[in-house]
Enzyme design. Structure first.
Site: not given
Ligand code: ATP
Ligand code: MG
Length: 506
Positions: A365-366
């Site tokens: 996600r990052v």
């Protein structure tokens, strides 16, 4: 001799006072019951949660339950010889481990004691194993890559420094292999590594240590091991101890990678302890606070802001699933705490697609904020291409008449899948990864037979290293592909293609 009533009561009071002092009910206690590594102790009124207690025979225990009438403690050693009525003393200390560079290259138990047969660990720095995670304001967003050296991960599920990425899959799907390859790939990057083994076989841990030594990775790695034969409390403490070791480096402004192998066994150890302490069981018999068990551990992974030295602690927890069920209790908990997961599949593993990463179910996600531009340029469409390929593949099984576009997608997908297969202990540099993926993206693999893809790749990379160091250097320096560089790569790949073809024919 006669005494006045007031004097009598003063005398009694004094006596009681002295009696109390002798008992030191605040500092020592008496064992009420003991068994299964759990002791109920009367007294110890000042005991703190998590405090170390000293039992007879130099055995230590840890305070877990603070009740009105007694204290519940778990023993961290051999409880034979300890009996009801024995005295227990407070130590006034929370469990601590030695930290610092002395831990590098060493194998220690959950309490930080050397178990590799070497010198005892001598450190002037100790840290409590439990600590509150860094707050929001002390952090910075993830922006530097942590290269695993595995094409399939660095291209599609990139990991950034300070990120928490879960490795999840059934048993024997190559979970540990990914973690170990990532450690090996940190050589020369200045990233310090910690491998925490929880509830594993001692022989497995010994093999891992040997592999790390063989790949020169032990000099920047610390290993915390609590094997399956050790008491549950030690398995429970191990990841927190490893984390404390990592935090020391992080706060010194260094980058740290920590592996928790694996948190399923950690949860089981905690469940064992909790049930023996008679805490009420909840879903799957885990205690109600099992979510907090892992969230307070994984929240300690962070990328610190510049004022605090910009250090980072990247965590790769591992979870073992049963029959691919990622919706069981512990897997869903840990998935929700982490910043993404690398999902490994038995079918892929058995089909020889290793690392057996399911690119559809895996996410980061990052991490893409931390990917270098050149990698983004060559891998942007990869996930989609593979998804299309899988869809068509299922569909193509039914019919033989396929249009040109479908055939093309299938051919490309087959070659991509082959290209993403990678041997164990063979991590690749970013520049090499970019070149391989570039060749696939720009259809240089089109004329290569599917079973020849990996041969083509290694020959191509050797050729590039030999003839075009300028290209490799340019990728490393610019970290992006501009028109000029792309033209150079195209030319080099075309020339190599010609050579390769004549080599195969000849
Ligand atoms: P466990 O559930 O027992 O902990 P695991 O999921 O951690 O297993 P590994 O021990 O990492 O799996 O790997 C299982 C086996 O697969 C090992 O024998 C390992 O050598 C092999 N293996 C893992 N990755 C690869 C790879 N990329 N290429 C070839 N073999 C691999
Ligand atoms: Mg394993």
């Amino acid at each position: 001799m006669s005494l006045k009533p007031e004097e009598i009561s003063k005398l009694i009071k004094d006596q009681i006072q002295r009696y109390d002092d002798e008992l030191e009910i605040d500092e020592t206690g008496t064992i009420i019951t003991i068994g299964d590594g759990i002791a109920l102790i009367y007294g110890l009124r000042n005991a703190m949660a998590g405090e170390l207690l000293r039992f007879p025979g130099d055995v230590y225990g840890m305070v877990m339950n603070l009740e009105e009438e007694h204290v519940g403690a778990v023993l961290m050693g051999e409880s034979r010889g300890i009996k009801e009525g024995d005295e227990v003393k407070r130590t006034g200390r929370i469990v601590e481990v030695p930290v610092g560079d002395v831990m590098l290259g060493r194998v220690v138990n959950a309490l930080g004691q050397a178990i590799d047969g070497g010198e005892p660990i001598q450190s002037d720095r100790y840290r409590p194993v439990e600590r509150v995670a860094p707050g929001v304001m002390t952090r910075k967003s993830v922006h530097q890559p942590l290269q695993t050296g595995l094409k399939i991960i660095d291209s599609m599920i990139p990991i950034g420094r300070g990120q928490r990425e879960l490795i999840i899959g059934d048993r024997q799907t190559g979970k540990t292999a990914i973690a170990i390859d990532t450690i090996i790939n940190q050589k020369g990057t200045g990233v310090k590594c910690i491998y925490v083994a929880i509830g594993q076989k001692a022989s497995t841990v010994a093999q891992i240590v040997e592999k790390l030594r063989a790949h020169d990775a032990l000099s920047y790695t610390a290993i915390v091991s609590s094997t399956a034969s050790e008491a549950a409390p030690l398995q429970y403490i191990a990841p927190y101890a490893g984390c404390a070791i990592g935090e020391e480096w992080m706060e010194n402004g260094e980058d740290v990678l920590i592996i928790y192998d694996d948190l399923s066994k950690h949860a089981v150890a905690y469940r064992t302890m909790s049930l023996l302490l008679k805490r009420p069981p909840g879903r799957e018999a885990y205690p109600g606070d099992v979510f907090y068990l892992h969230s307070r551990l994984l929240e300690r992974a962070a990328k610190l802001n510049d004022e605090l030295g910009a250090g980072s602690l990247t965590a790769l927890p591992i979870i073992e699933t049963q029959a691919g069920d990622i919706s069981a209790y512990i897997p869903t908990n840990v998935i929700s705490i982490t910043d993404g997961q690398i999902f490994l599949q038995t079918e892929l593993f058995n089909a020889g697609v290793r690392p057996a990463v399911d690119s559809g179910l895996s996410v980061s996600r990052v991490g893409s904020a931390a990917q270098i531009k050149a990698m983004k340029q060559v891998s942007g469409s990869l996930k989609l291409e593979l998804a299309q390929f899988r869809e068509m593949q299922a569909f193509a099984k039914f019919g033989s008449d396929l249009d040109a576009a479908t055939t093309e997608t299938l051919n490309h997908g087959e070659r991509l899948t082959q290209l993403l297969i990678q041997n164990q202990y063979d991590p690749m540099s970013v520049a090499h990864q970019v070149l391989s993926l570039y060749a696939a993206k720009h259809k240089f693999l089109k004329s290569v037979a599917v079973d020849q893809v990996s041969k083509y790749e290694s020959a191509m990379l050797k050729y590039m290293d030999r003839e075009h160091v300028d290209i490799i250097n340019a990728i490393n320096e610019k970290q992006a592909l501009d028109a000029d560089l792309e033209a150079k790569i195209n030319e080099a790949l075309t020339r190599f293609g010609e050579q390769y073809e004549s080599m195969i024919e000849g």
